[in-house]
Write a protein that holds these residues in place. Structure first.
Motif, PDB file in Angstrom:
ATOM      1  N   LEU A   1      -2.920   2.615   5.761  1.00 11.17           N
ATOM      2  CA  LEU A   1      -4.113   1.821   6.052  1.00 11.17           C
ATOM      3  C   LEU A   1      -4.748   1.274   4.779  1.00 11.17           C
ATOM      4  O   LEU A   1      -5.658   0.445   4.827  1.00 11.17           O
ATOM      5  CB  LEU A   1      -5.148   2.674   6.806  1.00 11.17           C
ATOM      6  N   LYS A   2      -4.244   1.735   3.639  1.00 14.01           N
ATOM      7  CA  LYS A   2      -4.795   1.308   2.360  1.00 14.01           C
ATOM      8  C   LYS A   2      -3.943   0.213   1.729  1.00 14.01           C
ATOM      9  O   LYS A   2      -2.764   0.077   2.002  1.00 14.01           O
ATOM     10  CB  LYS A   2      -4.901   2.503   1.411  1.00 14.01           C
TER      11      LYS A   2
ATOM     12  N   VAL B   1       1.597  -9.508  -5.385  1.00 14.18           N
ATOM     13  CA  VAL B   1       0.975  -9.589  -4.076  1.00 14.18           C
ATOM     14  C   VAL B   1       0.212  -8.296  -3.816  1.00 14.18           C
ATOM     15  O   VAL B   1       0.647  -7.213  -4.202  1.00 14.18           O
ATOM     16  CB  VAL B   1       2.032  -9.822  -2.967  1.00 14.18           C
ATOM     17  N   SER B   2      -0.957  -8.410  -3.199  1.00 13.60           N
ATOM     18  CA  SER B   2      -1.719  -7.262  -2.725  1.00 13.60           C
ATOM     19  C   SER B   2      -1.778  -7.363  -1.203  1.00 13.60           C
ATOM     20  O   SER B   2      -2.062  -8.436  -0.653  1.00 13.60           O
ATOM     21  CB  SER B   2      -3.131  -7.258  -3.317  1.00 13.60           C
ATOM     22  N   PHE B   3      -1.528  -6.256  -0.515  1.00 10.11           N
ATOM     23  CA  PHE B   3      -1.386  -6.328   0.941  1.00 10.11           C
ATOM     24  C   PHE B   3      -1.658  -4.966   1.567  1.00 10.11           C
ATOM     25  O   PHE B   3      -1.624  -3.926   0.907  1.00 10.11           O
ATOM     26  CB  PHE B   3       0.026  -6.782   1.308  1.00 10.11           C
ATOM     27  N   THR B   4      -1.915  -4.974   2.863  1.00  7.72           N
ATOM     28  CA  THR B   4      -1.972  -3.762   3.666  1.00  7.72           C
ATOM     29  C   THR B   4      -0.726  -3.746   4.538  1.00  7.72           C
ATOM     30  O   THR B   4      -0.491  -4.696   5.298  1.00  7.72           O
ATOM     31  CB  THR B   4      -3.233  -3.738   4.554  1.00  7.72           C
ATOM     32  N   PRO B   5       0.103  -2.728   4.442  1.00  5.87           N
ATOM     33  CA  PRO B   5       1.433  -2.764   5.080  1.00  5.87           C
ATOM     34  C   PRO B   5       1.408  -2.605   6.591  1.00  5.87           C
ATOM     35  O   PRO B   5       0.462  -2.064   7.158  1.00  5.87           O
ATOM     36  CB  PRO B   5       2.158  -1.593   4.421  1.00  5.87           C
ATOM     37  N   ARG B   6       2.498  -3.068   7.196  1.00  8.55           N
ATOM     38  CA  ARG B   6       2.751  -2.865   8.620  1.00  8.55           C
ATOM     39  C   ARG B   6       4.203  -2.405   8.773  1.00  8.55           C
ATOM     40  O   ARG B   6       5.041  -3.125   9.320  1.00  8.55           O
ATOM     41  CB  ARG B   6       2.487  -4.158   9.398  1.00  8.55           C
TER      42      ARG B   6
END
Length: 442
Positions: free
Chosen positions: A115-116, A153-158
């Motif tokens: 979630l981070k 890239v900065s992202f919140t994973p799925r």
């Protein structure tokens, strides 16, 4: 003879649960001497943690990336190095460059809090992607790369969506240069390309200790869900007078040219750093805990020095069964770090060198098997692992020399994952590591 005796005893004592001092008379028709079946579970067990010098992390078919912090084990960081190329190097002379991206397709593996947010940076490798020795790369291997990132890239994973991916936009100066060299026939084949562009390093931001993710690796350009470097361009179509989009994929040439560097910094943790593979951190110095972590080569070690004492019961004897049990520390596992159904068990010597995989008395590979009460899962009660160590006990007993062997516990997929297992060996607790041996004297 051994199986004959065991067979007869099994028929006579179907419910045998004898204590150490119980004696059973078999009778003169079978044998004149007294036969005893003993169940012994008071062995002194020596537990600790050690760290293998290295493990092979090339050819695992998985890119591992991320950073996770555990106050007991330390900070684990996974970076990936890869060599990419293409099967064909032709682009229409009328084509116009558009963009270039690094595409990372999830393979559904994750460890940690997804979630981070996390940040990845892509760098250009500056040296040929070749191992220092042999044909394999290790978790300790590294290649030099340009400090200036090609993209980030900065992202919140799925990660549970295997059809999804992470795209990292790459510097257009590099993309245009690759495009022009192909169009101008300066790059005609894979050798030309690899002379110009040796490879990529993907490095996570270590200030964000959140999670480690797995991404697909395939050496086939057309493979669905593959991770690759993708070059986009357009070509004007004379028939409809519109621009049509195209792309060229540069995939990992061979799985041997992709590896994951997995570094564990335990300097400020309960476990602490290791000087070498021979060092053992005994559980007495780590709050009665022992540790296993995939990827970092940290392994739990269980030694049972008192096994030979079974020979003191009688001149002749054999092991009917031997089971080792251990329990994970309550609260150390959850959905983000689940317990594996099985774990691999290896036999190691006094210098923690792997001798072989553990087998039972019949030579069948013996694993640690998870036992848990699903109804009690939320409270994490009645959760433990069992190992058939009958073959190990027999080998220790009936080898003339003192083998000084111990057992090493590790994940089945320890070269391509990063999960950890914390084992409780508090001697005042029912969850301590235990060995129970049913032993036949005859």
């Amino acid at each position: 003879m051994r199986y004959f005796i065991i067979g007869v005893i099994s028929i006579i004592f179907m419910a045998a649960c004898a204590t150490d001092d119980t004696t059973y008379e078999v009778g003169n028709d079978f044998v004149e001497s007294e036969i005893q079946v003993r169940v012994i579970d008071t062995f002194s067990i020596k537990t600790g943690t050690f760290k293998l010098d290295s493990i092979i992390t090339s050819s695992t078919n998985r890119i591992l990336l991320g950073n996770v912090v555990n106050d007991k084990i330390g900070t684990l960081t996974a970076s990936s190095f890869l060599q990419v190329s293409s099967n064909s190097f032709s682009i229409d002379n009328e084509a116009v460059y558009d963009s270039i991206v690094m595409v990372l397709n999830y393979d559904s593996y994750y460890f940690g809090d997804t979630l981070k947010q996390q940040t990845y940076k892509v760098h250009r490798v500056l040296e040929t992607v070749e191992p220092e020795e042999g044909t394999s790369f290790y978790n300790t291997s590294v290649l030099s790369y340009d400090d200036e990132p090609l993209g980030a890239v900065s992202f919140t994973p799925r990660p549970n969506r295997e059809t999804d991916s992470v795209s990292i936009r790459i510097n257009d100066a590099l993309g245009k240069e690759i495009f022009d060299k192909i169009v101008d026939n300066d790059i005609n084949n894979s050798d030309d390309f690899l002379q110009f562009f040796k490879g990529l390093a993907i490095i996570p931001d270590t200030t964000e200790g959140n999670h480690i993710l797995g991404f697909n690796v395939s050496t086939t350009e057309s493979a669905s869900g593959n991770s690759n470097l993708r070059l986009y361009y357009t070509v004007k179509d004379d028939d409809d007078d519109e621009n049509n989009d195209y792309y060229k994929d540069f995939v990992i040439v061979t799985d041997a040219k992709q590896f994951n560097k997995i570094n564990l910094d335990s300097s400020t943790s309960l476990l602490g750093n290791f000087e070498d593979q021979e060092e053992i951190k005994l559980s007495e110095s780590t709050e009665d805990l022992i540790f296993t972590q995939a990827g970092s080569a940290v392994c739990a070690r269980i030694e049972i020095p008192a096994i030979k004492k079974l020979l003191e019961f009688a001149e002749n004897g054999t092991t009917l069964s031997a089971e080792l049990t251990f329990a994970p520390l309550k609260g150390s596992y959850d959905d983000d770090n689940p317990l594996p159904e099985t774990m691999s068990v290896f036999v190691v010597d006094h210098k923690n060198r792997i001798i072989k995989q553990l087998t039972d008395v019949d030579g069948v590979v013996s694993s640690a098997i998870l036992n848990k009460d699903d109804d009690d899962d939320e409270l994490q009660q009645n959760t433990f692992y069992t190992i058939d160590v009958s073959g190990f006990v027999e080998e220790i007993l009936f080898t003339e020399v003192n083998l000084n062997y111990a057992l090493m516990i590790q994940y089945d997929d320890y070269t391509s994952t990063a999960n950890n297992l914390i084992i409780n060996n508090d001697l005042s607790s029912d969850d301590r590591v235990k060995l129970s041996v049913k032993y036949l004297n005859y």
